[in-house]
Design a protein around this motif. Structure first.
Motif, short mmCIF file in Angstrom:
data_model
loop_
_atom_site.label_atom_id
_atom_site.label_comp_id
_atom_site.label_asym_id
_atom_site.label_seq_id
_atom_site.Cartn_x
_atom_site.Cartn_y
_atom_site.Cartn_z
N ASP A 106 32.09 -13.87 -1.18
CA ASP A 106 31.35 -12.68 -1.61
C ASP A 106 31.65 -11.49 -0.70
OD1 ASP A 106 30.21 -14.06 -3.72
OD2 ASP A 106 28.29 -14.39 -2.68
N LEU A 107 31.71 -11.74 0.59
CA LEU A 107 32.00 -10.68 1.54
C LEU A 107 33.41 -10.13 1.34
CD1 LEU A 107 31.11 -8.95 3.92
CD2 LEU A 107 31.79 -10.82 5.45
N ARG A 108 34.37 -11.03 1.10
CA ARG A 108 35.74 -10.59 0.83
C ARG A 108 35.79 -9.66 -0.40
NH1 ARG A 108 39.89 -13.21 3.46
NH2 ARG A 108 39.27 -15.09 4.58
N LYS A 109 35.08 -10.05 -1.44
CA LYS A 109 35.05 -9.23 -2.66
C LYS A 109 34.41 -7.87 -2.38
CE LYS A 109 34.76 -13.17 -5.77
NZ LYS A 109 33.90 -13.93 -6.68
N TRP A 110 33.33 -7.86 -1.63
CA TRP A 110 32.63 -6.62 -1.31
C TRP A 110 33.53 -5.70 -0.48
CZ3 TRP A 110 30.79 -4.53 3.37
CH2 TRP A 110 29.93 -3.43 3.23
N ILE A 111 34.21 -6.26 0.50
CA ILE A 111 35.12 -5.48 1.33
C ILE A 111 36.26 -4.92 0.47
CG2 ILE A 111 36.85 -5.60 3.18
CD1 ILE A 111 34.93 -7.62 4.58
N ALA A 112 36.85 -5.75 -0.37
CA ALA A 112 38.00 -5.34 -1.18
C ALA A 112 37.64 -4.30 -2.23
CB ALA A 112 38.61 -6.57 -1.85
N ASP A 125 41.08 -7.42 6.94
CA ASP A 125 41.66 -8.62 7.55
C ASP A 125 40.75 -9.29 8.58
OD1 ASP A 125 41.82 -6.65 9.46
OD2 ASP A 125 43.87 -7.10 10.06
N VAL A 126 39.53 -8.82 8.69
CA VAL A 126 38.65 -9.34 9.75
C VAL A 126 38.32 -10.82 9.56
CG1 VAL A 126 36.41 -8.70 8.74
CG2 VAL A 126 36.69 -8.77 11.22
N LEU A 127 38.09 -11.26 8.34
CA LEU A 127 37.74 -12.67 8.12
C LEU A 127 38.93 -13.58 8.42
CD1 LEU A 127 35.56 -12.33 4.92
CD2 LEU A 127 34.79 -12.77 7.25
N ASP A 128 40.13 -13.15 8.05
CA ASP A 128 41.32 -13.94 8.38
C ASP A 128 41.51 -14.04 9.88
OD1 ASP A 128 41.90 -14.42 5.68
OD2 ASP A 128 43.10 -12.59 5.54
N LYS A 129 41.30 -12.93 10.58
CA LYS A 129 41.42 -12.94 12.04
C LYS A 129 40.37 -13.87 12.66
CE LYS A 129 43.37 -8.34 12.75
NZ LYS A 129 43.12 -6.99 13.30
N ARG A 183 36.36 0.46 3.15
CA ARG A 183 35.97 -0.82 3.76
C ARG A 183 37.18 -1.73 3.92
NH1 ARG A 183 31.05 -0.90 0.29
NH2 ARG A 183 32.31 -2.04 -1.19
N ASN A 184 38.02 -1.76 2.88
CA ASN A 184 39.18 -2.64 2.92
C ASN A 184 40.14 -2.24 4.04
OD1 ASN A 184 40.56 -4.91 1.83
ND2 ASN A 184 42.05 -3.50 0.96
N ALA A 185 40.32 -0.95 4.25
CA ALA A 185 41.19 -0.48 5.33
C ALA A 185 40.65 -0.87 6.70
CB ALA A 185 41.37 1.03 5.23
#
Length: 70
Positions: free
Chosen positions: A22-28, A39-43, A33-35
């Motif tokens: 859900d957070l990934r979708k919200w960021i994207a 990549d924060v969750l992957d990091k 936000r995406n910029a």
């Protein structure tokens, strides 16, 4: 690894995965936000994996007397 096992026993690993999706979708959904956060969750996941890979060794090292030469 210990935390992951605890999460799995409590069933929270599924909740964590759902929250992360859900957070990934919200960021994207927002270019700004995406910029900033895209990549924060992957990091974070890489950091957790790296920590898990060396966790037992690091824990043992921390328990050694500080004046012990290896």
């Amino acid at each position: 690894v210990g935390n992951l096992e605890s999460f799995e026993k409590l069933g929270t690993s599924k909740e964590k995965w759902a929250f992360e999706q859900d957070l990934r979708k919200w960021i994207a959904a927002d270019p700004t936000r995406n910029a900033q956060w895209g990549d924060v969750l992957d990091k974070m996941n890489r950091m957790v994996a790296e920590s898990a890979a060396t966790g037992a060794r690091d824990d043992l090292y921390e328990r050694l007397p500080k004046d012990c030469a290896l």
